[in-house]
Write a protein that holds these residues in place. Structure first.
Motif: not given
Length: 341
Positions: A105, A128, A132, A296, A321-325
């Protein structure tokens, strides 16, 4: 061409340009930026060129015109070499006793300068990560913010620089860190760090690499106002620095005797020279178990994947997984790995 009307001749001309540029971009991963830095800039546009050629292909196909073969052939060549730009499916996540979850990240200093107007961004970001619950998390553009509490991780390694506001990179882990260090890149605040963690009887080296930034303002008005020649030259110079940084990193990595995981923000795409060099002999977790475009970086014009988790052949990729946050200008990615027998 003779059977095409005037409008379609114009369309085919631009189709030919787009197809030629895309075909040319396929060889760029084999050309060191130091050799031809201006040309290497084209690698950034590969996702866009793929989408444009797909539209041209559909245009001619719907018109039942043989011109569809041009973009079709170029797209097939790219698929055979790079694989699909879009992942249509992902394997089901498998719970294994020897699993290891790894997150990467770029947190953009935890919104230190309020780029995101939401005042709760820092709290939401930490919540978050806690939700996770990765075993290991690799941060770029890290800042030890007074309001950021990551004490739910047992171990950490930070490499910071700067006088007023300390910034840099960090790796947090739930497993003991028995060794750590930094690969300092010259003439930049970017660098690579590593930790050796112990899980049961296995020692795993985790790298966190942050290559030279391209310093592109993603706002439409900013890009349109900047001189294109100066922009291309600046990006080309950044690519040269990325190549030098990659060579330093690989020299260090190749000496490691441990299982290796490489996380980081390469500031470049999977169609670039530096990605090809760094990923050689490693598995891109997104390509195995990712889904969608894998975007990303929050770039408005087309999906851009510049953050990666790469693993050596000691690991199986069970999930990705790519997180859409939207807590940064990057999106976090996480892979669930297991050791091969």
């Amino acid at each position: 061409m003779k059977k095409l009307n005037f409008i379609n001749k114009i369309v085919f001309f631009f189709n030919s340009v787009a197809a030629t540029l895309l075909l040319l971009s396929y060889v760029l991963p084999f050309i060191p930026p130091k050799t031809f830095s201006v040309l290497s800039v084209l690698s950034l546009a590969v996702p866009f060129l793929i989408l444009v050629n797909a539209l041209f292909f559909l245009y001619w196909l719907l018109k039942v015109q043989k011109q569809f073969f041009l973009s079709f052939v170029v797209l097939v060549v790219g698929y055979l070499y790079f694989g699909s730009l879009y992942k249509f499916s992902t394997p089901a996540e498998i719970d294994k006793e020897n699993s290891l979850s790894v997150m990467n990240y770029n947190v953009r200093l935890f919104n230190l300068y309020d780029w995101i107007e939401d005042k709760d961004t820092q709290v939401k970001l930490v919540d978050f990560i806690k939700d996770k619950a990765p075993d290991v998390v690799s941060f770029q553009e890290y800042h030890p913010h007074i309001d950021i509490d990551l004490s739910f991780f047992k171990y950490k390694y930070e490499k910071l620089s700067g006088k007023r506001n300390k910034i840099g990179q960090a790796i947090f882990s739930q497993y003991p860190i028995i060794n750590s260090g930094s690969i300092s890149f010259p003439k930049t605040s970017n660098n690579a760090i590593f930790v050796d963690i112990v899980k049961k009887k296995d020692t795993i080296r985790v790298y966190n690499i942050h290559l030279q930034s391209l310093k592109i303002d993603t706002k439409v008005e900013a890009i349109s106002q900047e001189n294109s020649e100066r922009l291309v030259k600046r990006i080309g110079n950044s690519f040269k620095m990325q190549q030098e940084q990659t060579e330093m990193f690989l020299k260090h990595k190749n000496k490691s005797k441990h299982k290796v995981i490489v996380c980081g923000d390469l500031n470049n795409t999977a169609f670039s020279y530096v990605y090809k060099e760094i990923s050689e002999g490693l598995t891109d977790a997104f390509k195995v178990a990712g889904n969608g475009f894998g975007r990303t970086y929050d770039f408005k014009f087309f999906p851009t994947r510049i953050d990666f988790i790469l693993v050596d052949n000691h690991f199986e990729v069970d999930a990705f997984k790519t997180y859409d946050v939207h807590y940064s200008d990057h999106f976090p990615v996480m892979a669930k790995l297991s050791f091969k027998d």
